[in-house]
Motif scaffolding. Structure first.
Motif, mmCIF file in Angstrom:
data_model
loop_
_atom_site.group_PDB
_atom_site.id
_atom_site.type_symbol
_atom_site.label_atom_id
_atom_site.label_comp_id
_atom_site.label_asym_id
_atom_site.label_seq_id
_atom_site.Cartn_x
_atom_site.Cartn_y
_atom_site.Cartn_z
ATOM 1 N N ILE A 151 -2.528 3.286 -4.586
ATOM 2 C CA ILE A 151 -1.208 2.999 -4.003
ATOM 3 C C ILE A 151 -0.327 2.267 -5.008
ATOM 4 O O ILE A 151 0.870 2.583 -5.157
ATOM 5 N N GLU A 207 3.261 5.586 0.688
ATOM 6 C CA GLU A 207 3.324 5.118 2.071
ATOM 7 C C GLU A 207 2.287 5.829 2.937
ATOM 8 O O GLU A 207 1.637 5.211 3.788
ATOM 9 N N THR A 219 -1.018 4.333 2.231
ATOM 10 C CA THR A 219 -1.077 2.951 2.719
ATOM 11 C C THR A 219 -1.387 2.922 4.205
ATOM 12 O O THR A 219 -2.211 2.118 4.669
ATOM 13 N N PHE A 230 -2.957 -4.391 2.093
ATOM 14 C CA PHE A 230 -2.293 -3.111 2.372
ATOM 15 C C PHE A 230 -0.955 -3.310 3.090
ATOM 16 O O PHE A 230 -0.024 -2.528 2.893
ATOM 17 N N LEU A 242 1.375 -4.191 0.338
ATOM 18 C CA LEU A 242 1.771 -2.986 -0.408
ATOM 19 C C LEU A 242 2.796 -2.179 0.383
ATOM 20 O O LEU A 242 3.758 -1.643 -0.193
ATOM 21 N N LEU A 243 2.602 -2.114 1.707
ATOM 22 C CA LEU A 243 3.574 -1.403 2.543
ATOM 23 C C LEU A 243 4.936 -2.092 2.473
ATOM 24 O O LEU A 243 5.984 -1.421 2.420
#
Length: 544
Positions: A471, A484, A487, A500, A503-504
């Motif tokens: 990702i 996305e 994720t 996560f 990261l989103l």
């Protein structure tokens, strides 16, 4: 607990111990209740005062204290039942739990010596209470009072009726004899168990181990695992950075099949780097025990690899297998943890030319390599160094995926040399592809990095670190829609991992949707306790 609260509890305990009081005074009941009241534990505070009136039903000071307590906390039902409850408790006396409530304070603050003294006092009035004996045994063992503990075990045996419990008691008595250096008595005890309970042993001990704790300073503890069949081999194990006392020791699944006894150093919390235990403390706790064995080994990785060398080298004639040794709290060679933790060990291990430990590591690992080449090689000049390129810091993970970890440990315990393995074995390892992908990303070889991350995920579809790397690379090269999608898939697999969600949030921010990122993180923050998520929310709010 606040310092003044602990001081007050200490005063109560000292008075009880010095005066050898079989039951607390009225003042002690009122003081202990006030400690729990200040801690907002109202139920227990009320119980303590009510118990006080069971012991002293005519005490005006206790009646006044309890009535005031009811009034201060608007407990109207307590007022109406005050006299009937007091009469009922006097007529139907329950066991005095005052000592239990007082001990909770000392246990919470790791003041085990005071707790042990209180337990011994309580035992005088309840000499046949099994639960009390078990507690005394546990604390006595942790202080190394082995001779004294035997008498408590024998008392328990006279009270215990359950056959399986008797088997475990007999096994533990043998283990205590071992810890005390009384090996003849220990072997007699184990022989008795094997002769009289041969059919029960496999049923009771599914893993073939009995356990006792032979040292505990409140932060670090040492667990002794006795193989139920005779053995003269022991392995000292040391937990890695992600393990605490709540789980099994490092390499437990692997070692339990090797027919060895285990002496395992454990830690209470994940942010303990064993700075509370010295080399002298460690060896003193196990000195008599280890002299029983013909073959002695030490094994650990990461923090455990560091301790396998630093502490394991105190054990005479000990063979050591250390993987990726590192103490994150080291002020020079540590990681971010060094900023928040005091380092009390020597900066360098003592130079030891008499041993030949085997040290496995990745020369490309940017944190491990400087420490090993500048410090460990100096301290252990005769060590055997096995290099595994792009294994990263998680060397056992790499070796397990490559299919050679079990073989390496078996060879090590057989005192046979560990070979140089074919480097093509790395094709089986998700960890290898992930680590090499990180190196490629660092050198801006993004196409290679993504291919390696994808291969790592293929080999280990649920491995969170590989999923996160893929990702991160996709975000870096601007493939946000694909990032996305992956994720959301990762969140389904790991709904409690904050990385996560972060990261989103990065994906939303890259799409120019900072408000959406903030809203998502705030919703997540209600489900997951994460300092990083809170910091990210604060950062986003600061940019508004």
């Amino acid at each position: 607990m606040q310092t003044n609260t602990v001081d007050l509890a200490d005063q109560i305990a000292k008075q009880l111990i010095q005066q050898k009081e079989e039951k607390p005074r009225t003042k002690s009941y009122i003081q202990l209740a006030s400690i729990y009241e200040k801690a907002n534990n109202l139920t227990d505070a009320m119980y303590i005062l009510q118990e006080g009136l069971q012991v002293y039903p005519t005490s005006l000071s206790l009646h006044r204290a309890l009535w005031t307590f009811y009034a201060n906390h608007n407990i109207d039902r307590g007022k109406s039942l005050h006299i009937p409850r007091t009469i009922k408790r006097v007529l139907n006396k329950k066991p005095i739990r005052f000592f239990e409530f007082l001990q909770r304070i000392f246990l919470k603050n790791h003041q085990y010596k005071t707790s042990l003294e209180l337990l011994k006092m309580e035992l005088q009035t309840n000499p046949e209470q099994k639960e009390l004996l078990y507690k005394i045994i546990e604390l006595s063992l942790e202080f190394g009072h082995f001779e004294e503990t035997i008498s408590y075990f024998e008392k328990l045996k006279s009270l215990e009726k359950d056959t399986k419990s008797l088997v475990k008691l007999n096994m533990k008595i043998g283990m205590v004899h071992m810890a005390a250096g009384r090996f003849e008595e220990a072997e007699k005890q184990f022989a008795y168990c094997n002769e009289n309970y041969a059919e029960l042993l496999p049923e009771i001990y599914k893993d073939n181990y009995e356990k006792i704790v032979i040292f505990n300073n409140g932060e670090s503890s040492i667990e002794f695992y006795k193989y139920i069949h005779p053995t003269k081999r022991m392995v000292a194990t040391f937990d890695a950075i992600d393990k605490t006392v709540t789980g099994k020791p490092f390499a437990y699944k692997l070692l339990k099949k090797q027919g060895v006894d285990l002496i395992s150093l454990r830690r209470r919390t994940a942010n303990n780097y064993h700075q509370d235990i010295t080399r002298e403390d460690y060896y003193h706790a196990i000195e008599k025990l280890v002299s029983y064995y013909d073959k002695r080994f030490a094994y650990g990785t990461s923090l455990g690899g560091y301790n396998a060398l630093f502490l394991g080298s105190t054990i005479p004639d000990c063979k050591i297998l250390s993987m990726a040794p590192r103490n994150p709290a080291h002020p020079i060679y540590g990681t971010k943890e060094r900023k928040y933790n005091k380092f009390l060990h020597p900066l360098s291990h003592p130079v030891n030319k008499d041993i030949q430990p085997t040290i496995c590591y990745d020369p490309k690992e940017k944190v491990d390599n400087p420490y090993i080449t500048k410090e460990i090689m100096h301290s252990y000049p005769n060590a055997i160094y096995k290099k595994f390129y792009y294994a990263g810091h998680r060397v056992p993970t790499y070796l397990r995926e490559a299919g050679v970890l079990k073989e390496i440990v078996t060879l090590f315990l057989s005192e046979k040399p560990i070979p140089d393995y074919d480097r093509k074995l790395h094709t089986k390892s998700a960890e290898y592809h992930r680590v090499l992908g990180i190196h490629c990303r660092r050198h801006k070889k993004m196409k290679w990095a993504l291919a390696l991350a994808n291969r790592s995920v293929e080999l280990a579809p649920k491995y969170d670190r590989s999923l996160a790397l893929r990702i991160e690379i996709l975000i870096k090269i601007g493939k946000l829609e694909e990032a996305e999608k992956y994720t959301h898939e990762a969140i389904e697999l790991h709904p409690n991992l904050s990385r996560f969600y972060l990261l989103l949030a990065d994906i939303h921010i890259a799409n120019g949707e900072s408000a959406k990122a903030e809203k998502m993180l705030e919703a997540t923050n209600k489900k997951i306790r994460s300092k990083k998520i809170r910091e990210k929310i604060a950062d986003l709010k600061g940019k508004e």
